[in-house]
Design an enzyme around this catalytic site. Sequence first.
Site, PDB file in Angstrom:
ATOM      1  N   ARG A 202       1.123  -1.103  -0.530  1.00  0.00           N
ATOM      2  CA  ARG A 202      -0.341   0.110   0.192  1.00  0.00           C
ATOM      3  C   ARG A 202       0.795   1.065   0.205  1.00  0.00           C
ATOM      4  NH1 ARG A 202      -1.795  -3.206   4.273  1.00  0.00           N
ATOM      5  NH2 ARG A 202      -3.355  -4.700   4.099  1.00  0.00           N
TER       6      ARG A 202
ATOM      7  N   GLU B 177     -12.896  -4.942  -6.623  1.00  0.00           N
ATOM      8  CA  GLU B 177     -13.215  -5.007  -5.926  1.00  0.00           C
ATOM      9  C   GLU B 177     -14.412  -4.156  -6.082  1.00  0.00           C
ATOM     10  OE1 GLU B 177     -10.878  -2.254  -3.672  1.00  0.00           O
ATOM     11  OE2 GLU B 177      -9.295  -1.325  -4.942  1.00  0.00           O
TER      12      GLU B 177
ATOM     13  N   ASP C 264     -14.346  -4.414  -0.295  1.00  0.00           N
ATOM     14  CA  ASP C 264     -14.357  -3.022  -0.367  1.00  0.00           C
ATOM     15  C   ASP C 264     -15.295  -4.347  -1.587  1.00  0.00           C
ATOM     16  OD1 ASP C 264     -13.967  -0.511  -0.186  1.00  0.00           O
ATOM     17  OD2 ASP C 264     -12.188  -0.305  -1.051  1.00  0.00           O
TER      18      ASP C 264
ATOM     19  N   CYS D 184      -6.339 -10.501  -1.903  1.00  0.00           N
ATOM     20  CA  CYS D 184      -5.469  -9.776  -1.062  1.00  0.00           C
ATOM     21  C   CYS D 184      -6.416  -8.947   0.166  1.00  0.00           C
ATOM     22  CB  CYS D 184      -4.948  -8.722  -2.356  1.00  0.00           C
ATOM     23  SG  CYS D 184      -5.474  -7.009  -2.582  1.00  0.00           S
TER      24      CYS D 184
END
Lengths: 71, 591
Positions: free
Chosen positions: B305, B440, B464, B511
């Site tokens: 990230r 997502e 998400d 992930c």
Amino acid sequence: MIAKLAQNADTVVWIGDGENRADASSIIDILSLGCSKGYEVLLETENEVDIPILDSIKELIDTGFGEDVDE
Amino acid sequence: MSETESGQKVIHGISGSPGICIGKAYIVDREGVDIIKRYFIADSSVQPEINRFKSAVKKAKDEHAAIIESLNDDLSSQLNILETHMVLFKDKMLYGKTIETIEKDQVNAEWALKKVSRQVKTMFEKLEDPYLQARVTDIVQVSEQVMRHLVGAQDIKISDINKRVILVAHDLSPADASQIQLERIKGFVTDRGGRDSHTGIIAKSLDIPSVLGLGNVTQFVVNDDIIIVDGSNGIIIINPDEDTLFKYEERRARYEEYRAVIARDSHLPAVTLDGKRMGLMANIELLEEVVSVKDNAADGVGLFRTEFLYLDLKRFPTEEELFDKYKELVELVTPKFVTIRTLDINGDKVLPYSQTAEEANPALGMRAVRFCLNRPEIFLTQIKAILRAAAFGNIKLLIPMISCVEEIIQVKEVIETAVWELEDEEKIFNKNVPLGIMIEVPSAAIMAEELGEYVDFFSIGTNDLIQYSMAIDRRNRQVAHLYHPFNPAVIRLVKMIMDAAKKTGVDVVMCGEMAGDPINIPVLMGLGLQELSMNPGSIPIVKQVLRKIDSADTEKLVEQILKMRSVAEISDLVKARYKDILPLEDSDEQQ
């Protein structure tokens, strides 16, 4: 301001009042000379390649540091 | 907080990382700049001491530079003073003399700095000009700034600790954390920090029991108090009575036994009973976490990230700054892959220096790739930095929040521009970086087959995906219970993505948090996933589960699940089928 310029020099630039002299790359050293406004100072260097730097310092002093009188 | 007659105090905070430890408190105090100790140092310590001083000056300078940079126009009158200070940090009379004093007197840096600044002060007091006299405050301020870093930066203290203790601190910075010597620290507790805070991430990467966000624990504890840290449940107990101590001592032993079993198997390959391999990778966001990537034997970084560097600054980072960080990361992880996800901002993380218009629904607004395509210059900078770092190791590029085909086409145009500019600038880079998108958003799952034509891989972001397909904000307590990865709609969506990926020949990795929870592993295996990326700490447990299942069985399991219609049905089936393999859910240690 002076110190910033002097730090660009290859050799030591000295600033003095005739009696004592200070390493111009150190603000503290310059201040310790106790030179107030209106004093006459002497600039010295150990190598002629640094003469342009002396000139720019002289210009700075002549123009009264702009408004900044820190040094 | 509750208190019993015996003086035992129980304080609830937030679990930083699981586990239980019992030990004496050691308070890390940031104050105390006033009292400077003098001690003499050995010949061999002179150079390290000088380095310590230099690094304190550097830290103070960096801090100072950040102040100058964040100065708004109203305060630009102060700029001269601040810039003078900047020069003073390295002034020979202060900087040089202090180093000289450390060498000559063989004393600690604090004492040397104090001695030198006092000399300068005395010298100035002798001057007649009041203007010049007043300049002494500048020098005092500068030396205090350095002193704070010498004393306050806890490296002396934390690395000086010579007994096994529990750290009690207001907060821990990454610098502090890097000084923690694991063999000396049993655990730590802090006033500040939450699960997703910087401190929370550090806690997880250090992998020692910790409880954060305790409010004002530093005020309740004194040095050498006995503390129980129950990191699994986010509780600490100060000065426990005998019964409590006994109970926790037992639980601690049980937990360590469980951990030992897992650790013993962690180096084994992640293969099922019938020999199918699953790639287990790590989700990280800090360079410091690379240690836990390696400790847990991850097959690379499945999700890096990138928001942190943007949140850490007061402005957008430059290409050089980003490049340096990415390069360091890939060099550490190489030859394994690092998947770098481009900026995913404005969902739950907001940049203070780049406020977009107030949005009623940030999660449905100008976030992630939408923000990046709206500000192409920021996006381009990041892409260029990533392509340059790719010349130094194995990188995959991952774009978050793609919701339609047009977006991926636009992204590819930005990548082309980046390549073109880098060629023009004659920079070293690698343009053959595998490109992937996060799936997502439900629309992306539905269009996966078409999207697959443009990319090399999909990364399923379950957090998400579940939120958007179920229309559930899981931070909203009233609806959070409806959020469940075993929702049949979610499982069918993942199946759709897997089928589309197979048709177009793209790889798939998952992930989201779903990938790191042991109970989901048989289902994900059965759905055909071959790569999972998770919090590094979860890898050993997931591996343990994986090594006990048979892939053919999981395919049958998923066949059944795809016909089911409720979370309860699916949960019951998985639990019944795999109860012997999954870690016990009801024990206290595994929350």
